[in-house]
Scaffold this motif. Structure first.
Motif, PDB file in Angstrom:
ATOM      1  N   HIS A 198      -3.194  -4.024   7.351  1.00  0.00           N
ATOM      2  CA  HIS A 198      -3.101  -2.688   6.418  1.00  0.00           C
ATOM      3  C   HIS A 198      -1.823  -2.437   5.793  1.00  0.00           C
ATOM      4  O   HIS A 198      -1.720  -1.871   4.648  1.00  0.00           O
ATOM      5  N   MET A 199      -0.876  -2.753   6.523  1.00  0.00           N
ATOM      6  CA  MET A 199       0.423  -2.820   5.879  1.00  0.00           C
ATOM      7  C   MET A 199       0.677  -3.547   4.764  1.00  0.00           C
ATOM      8  O   MET A 199       1.233  -3.245   3.649  1.00  0.00           O
ATOM      9  N   LEU A 200       0.228  -4.877   4.913  1.00  0.00           N
ATOM     10  CA  LEU A 200       0.258  -5.643   4.094  1.00  0.00           C
ATOM     11  C   LEU A 200      -0.144  -5.288   2.471  1.00  0.00           C
ATOM     12  O   LEU A 200      -0.087  -5.455   1.520  1.00  0.00           O
ATOM     13  N   ASP A 201      -1.761  -4.942   2.869  1.00  0.00           N
ATOM     14  CA  ASP A 201      -2.552  -4.487   1.702  1.00  0.00           C
ATOM     15  C   ASP A 201      -2.068  -3.041   1.168  1.00  0.00           C
ATOM     16  O   ASP A 201      -2.560  -2.838  -0.195  1.00  0.00           O
ATOM     17  N   ALA A 202      -1.346  -2.304   1.810  1.00  0.00           N
ATOM     18  CA  ALA A 202      -0.980  -0.998   1.264  1.00  0.00           C
ATOM     19  C   ALA A 202      -0.084  -0.922  -0.084  1.00  0.00           C
ATOM     20  O   ALA A 202      -0.555  -0.166  -1.024  1.00  0.00           O
ATOM     21  N   PRO A 203       0.769  -1.720  -0.515  1.00  0.00           N
ATOM     22  CA  PRO A 203       1.387  -2.563   0.417  1.00  0.00           C
ATOM     23  C   PRO A 203       2.712  -1.714   0.982  1.00  0.00           C
ATOM     24  O   PRO A 203       3.563  -0.888   0.502  1.00  0.00           O
ATOM     25  N   ASP A 204       2.759  -1.861   2.203  1.00  0.00           N
ATOM     26  CA  ASP A 204       3.965  -1.300   2.992  1.00  0.00           C
ATOM     27  C   ASP A 204       4.785  -2.735   3.386  1.00  0.00           C
ATOM     28  O   ASP A 204       4.618  -3.128   4.457  1.00  0.00           O
TER      29      ASP A 204
END
Length: 139
Positions: free
Chosen positions: A23-29
């Motif tokens: 989820h962080m990678l796709d946020a991207p965070d």
């Protein structure tokens, strides 16, 4: 001795860890994602790119990699499946799984961008899972 319950608990813990991480990678965070790696981690994710080493190096590599998407309205979604976990004698966990990367753009249907095998070594730091290494092999 490993029991069925302890293996089930580990599997659920790793799945939840991967859910938060993707989820962080796709946020991207990207900063949050890079913080899921140990300080001395190694990350290999794209053919032709040298391994990124250290948490700061992983963040810098990801920022550089994602620059090419700045003007593209696409959304990327990473889907992990078929997770195989092997607890190792030193307390680390070898994890091998499949990853699909799907992209979408406004007004268009989903597109499968990549199919991969991912090989992780997970460790615990302060009670939390982190990646000591990740190698992504694109099919």
């Amino acid at each position: 001795m490993t029991t069925t319950q302890s293996r089930n608990d580990l599997y659920l813990e790793v799945q939840q860890y991967y859910a938060r991480q993707t989820h962080m990678l796709d946020a991207p965070d990207l900063e949050g994602y890079s913080n899921t790696f140990t300080e001395d981690a190694e990350f290999v994710h794209s053919a032709g790119r040298p391994p990124a080493r250290t948490r700061a190096g992983i963040l810098a590599d990801l920022v550089d990699f994602h620059r090419r998407f700045e003007e593209d309205p696409m959304k990327r979604r990473h889907h992990f499946s078929m997770i195989d976990l092997v607890p190792l004698a030193d307390g680390s966990i070898r994890s091998t799984f499949y990853a699909l990367v799907v992209i979408t753009r406004p007004g268009q249907g989903p597109e499968l961008r990549a199919s991969c095998v991912v090989r992780d070594v997970l460790v615990r730091e302060d009670g939390e899972l982190r990646n000591r290494s990740r190698v992504v092999e694109i099919d």
